[in-house]
Design a protein around this motif. Structure first.
Motif, PDB file in Angstrom:
ATOM      1  N   ASP A  44       0.824  -1.207   0.000  1.00 43.27           N
ATOM      2  CA  ASP A  44       0.000   0.000   0.000  1.00 43.27           C
ATOM      3  C   ASP A  44       0.858   1.257   0.000  1.00 43.27           C
ATOM      4  O   ASP A  44       0.564   2.236  -0.695  1.00 43.27           O
ATOM      5  CB  ASP A  44      -0.927   0.004   1.221  1.00 43.27           C
TER       6      ASP A  44
ATOM      7  N   ALA B  74       1.054   4.136  -2.834  1.00 42.23           N
ATOM      8  CA  ALA B  74       0.770   5.524  -2.464  1.00 42.23           C
ATOM      9  C   ALA B  74       1.911   6.447  -2.875  1.00 42.23           C
ATOM     10  O   ALA B  74       1.678   7.600  -3.279  1.00 42.23           O
ATOM     11  CB  ALA B  74       0.533   5.620  -0.957  1.00 42.23           C
TER      12      ALA B  74
ATOM     13  N   SER C 187       0.725  12.975   3.967  1.00 41.80           N
ATOM     14  CA  SER C 187       0.033  11.690   3.901  1.00 41.80           C
ATOM     15  C   SER C 187       0.627  10.758   4.949  1.00 41.80           C
ATOM     16  O   SER C 187       1.847  10.588   5.015  1.00 41.80           O
ATOM     17  CB  SER C 187       0.191  11.080   2.497  1.00 41.80           C
TER      18      SER C 187
ATOM     19  N   TRP D 274       0.493   6.927   6.809  1.00 38.50           N
ATOM     20  CA  TRP D 274       0.080   5.550   6.572  1.00 38.50           C
ATOM     21  C   TRP D 274       0.317   4.710   7.828  1.00 38.50           C
ATOM     22  O   TRP D 274       1.443   4.500   8.263  1.00 38.50           O
ATOM     23  CB  TRP D 274       0.830   4.968   5.369  1.00 38.50           C
TER      24      TRP D 274
ATOM     25  N   ASN E 169      -3.988   7.234   5.195  1.00 44.46           N
ATOM     26  CA  ASN E 169      -4.135   6.091   4.288  1.00 44.46           C
ATOM     27  C   ASN E 169      -4.791   6.503   2.964  1.00 44.46           C
ATOM     28  O   ASN E 169      -5.610   5.780   2.402  1.00 44.46           O
ATOM     29  CB  ASN E 169      -4.935   4.966   4.960  1.00 44.46           C
ATOM     30  N   GLN E 170      -4.437   7.664   2.502  1.00 41.33           N
ATOM     31  CA  GLN E 170      -4.925   8.192   1.225  1.00 41.33           C
ATOM     32  C   GLN E 170      -3.875   9.192   0.750  1.00 41.33           C
ATOM     33  O   GLN E 170      -3.019   9.653   1.526  1.00 41.33           O
ATOM     34  CB  GLN E 170      -6.290   8.866   1.415  1.00 41.33           C
ATOM     35  N   VAL E 171      -3.957   9.570  -0.488  1.00 40.97           N
ATOM     36  CA  VAL E 171      -3.015  10.537  -1.027  1.00 40.97           C
ATOM     37  C   VAL E 171      -3.623  11.184  -2.265  1.00 40.97           C
ATOM     38  O   VAL E 171      -4.533  10.616  -2.889  1.00 40.97           O
ATOM     39  CB  VAL E 171      -1.660   9.843  -1.360  1.00 40.97           C
TER      40      VAL E 171
END
Length: 503
Positions: free
Chosen positions: A278, A282, A428, A430, A452-454
């Motif tokens: 992940d 990302a 960001s 994570w 947990n997003q970008v």
């Protein structure tokens, strides 16, 4: 005089603007000085057109036209303004393909990406059209003998200075809030990519009175004239920190309001419990390699925990290989070019600097082999490992496809390094631990934080930076209200005469 180097169908399916002059007062005008500048296709090096360059006399005429347009536009009921903006959004969608191709040709980005930019601009017009009734005032209780309330009114003439990385979106999307609030606007498109803004002027003409939307292409002097003009009430800029400081300084002479979306050297922080796959995905998404890294929100500093470092790094070459530089109209293209020869050389200089500073080049840093790209400004995705926080490549905004990998073990030291720069735009984080996520989000000095997003923006969520990454918030109600001013009104109520007293 019109100088037109593009046919009506300008290649890549793009429809050329009707003129390459200045647009104000609902009409096209040649520049008073007669000055035109070449616009270069960054993917091929070809001259696309020669576009007018506005000077002081042109700015004076455009501001006068905008003031006349404002006088009419502010008197139009808010819901009618909203209806017209939605009509423009519909027209933009109807012309989406040609606008995307025109932007791709002008900016060097793949057509499929520019389609998303056109959709984004139309969505912003619809969004701010829906907020027009939210420009509300307040009432103040002052007793039974008076009424006290406030109203919001538009400021007047707004100037928005656009960046080159999203040429159409940064003009069409940024016209939405000022026009919804009842202002007139002068757009100064990016010098390197002005063509779609000129096409937008033609599309907007049926929807707003003359002078409400104006386009003045030009150079740095054009922007300075606009910022200093006493008839301009507010300036919005998307650009670098030095440019933002110059705009703020020039605008201070007339106490202008400013909205500044400036640079970023943004961090992606990977905690030990994050999934390496992940995180790797990302990283390449957050770097905006498709835009050749030309995004102020790119997460160009990877702070990865030492326990994940090798696992994440091993996955990056395969993921970076997905980004294939190519011509904008080629469906196989997944990575665009840099905007100009100056920016191209700047990025190459930073790659050389990273090597000299002792960072380890682990991927890219070279030009593509395809001979079709030899005249364009292309650089493959570039990753440096072994980067230390003091290195210039870790501290300065490169605005290109260069990722710096920094390994960390101590959280407090890592947070200090993340916050050590003058920038504070995005971050960001994570982790699968909710406590860690909240603690890190509170600790980082950034205005827009993903967990947990970008990369993604969300209409209604305020976008803007801390520190020298900007002033103000956009893409939300705050942006609309920034183009208004508050007037307080106090009404003394006449008292009825006292009843006559009986004898």
């Amino acid at each position: 005089m019109t100088i037109d180097h593009l046919p009506a169908d300008a290649g890549y399916g793009a429809t050329a603007p009707p003129r390459y002059d200045l647009f104000y007062g609902g009409r096209w005008h040649p520049p008073v000085t007669g000055k035109y500048e070449a616009v270069i296709a960054p993917a091929t090096g070809a001259i696309l057109a020669h576009v007018a360059c506005a000077g002081q006399d042109d700015v004076d005429l455009a501001v006068a036209a905008a003031q006349a347009g404002f006088a009419e536009w502010q008197s139009i009921p808010a819901l009618e303004r909203a209806r017209r903006l939605r009509g423009l959004a519909a027209d933009i969608r109807d012309h989406a393909e040609e606008l995307a191709h025109l932007d791709a040709m002008d900016s060097g980005n793949p057509v499929w990406m520019m389609r998303a930019d056109v959709r984004n601009a139309a969505e912003k017009l619809d969004y701010f059209a829906g907020l027009v009734t939210e420009m509300k005032g307040d009432s103040v209780p002052v007793g039974p003998h008076a009424v006290n309330f406030s109203v919001r009114e538009p400021l007047g003439v707004a100037v928005r200075i656009a960046a080159f990385n999203h040429p159409f979106s940064f003009v069409a999307g940024k016209m939405a809030a000022p026009l919804a609030a009842g202002n007139a606007m002068i757009a100064k498109p990016a010098r390197q990519a002005p063509l779609s803004a000129l096409r937008l002027a033609q599309l907007a003409l049926p929807h707003v009175p003359p002078g409400v939307f104006n386009v003045l292409p030009g150079d740095r002097d054009t922007g300075d004239c606009l910022v200093r003009h006493p008839g301009v009430a507010i300036v919005g800029l998307i650009g670098s920190v030095p440019t933002g400081k110059a705009v703020m300084g020039a605008g201070a002479q007339t106490l202008k309001r400013v909205i500044l979306e400036l640079g970023g050297k943004n961090a992606l922080i990977a905690y030990p419990d994050a999934d390496p796959e992940d995180v790797a995905e990302a990283i390449v998404s957050g770097m905006n390699f498709s835009w050749c890294g030309q995004s102020c929100g790119s997460t160009s500093r990877l702070f990865v925990h030492e326990s994940l470092h090798e696992k994440v790094l091993a996955r990056l070459p395969e993921k970076c290989a997905r980004f294939v530089p190519g011509l904008p109209d080629d469906p196989a293209t997944t990575m665009g070019s840099l905007i100009s020869s100056d920016q191209f050389q700047r990025v190459l200089d930073y790659i050389a600097l990273g090597k000299s500073e002792g960072a380890r080049l682990v991927y890219g840093g070279t030009l593509p082999d395809d001979p079709k790209l030899s005249k364009g400004f292309f650089i493959r995705p570039t990753i440096f490992d072994g980067v230390e926080p003091h290195m210039r490549i870790a501290r300065e905004e490169i605005f290109g496809p260069v990722l710096c990998v920094l390994k960390w073990a101590d959280e407090s030291e890592m947070i200090r390094a993340v916050n050590s720069l003058e920038y504070g735009l995005t971050c960001s984080i994570w982790t699968n631990d909710l406590n860690v996520a909240h603690r890190a989000a509170a600790a980082v000095q950034a205005g827009y934080v993903w967990i947990n997003q970008v990369t993604q923006h969300f209409l209604g969520a305020p976008f803007g930076g801390y520190k020298q990454s900007g002033i103000g918030r956009e893409e939300c109600l705050d942006e609309l209200l920034a183009f208004t001013q508050i007037k307080n009104i106090h009404i003394a109520l006449r008292q009825p005469p006292a009843p006559a007293r009986r004898a």
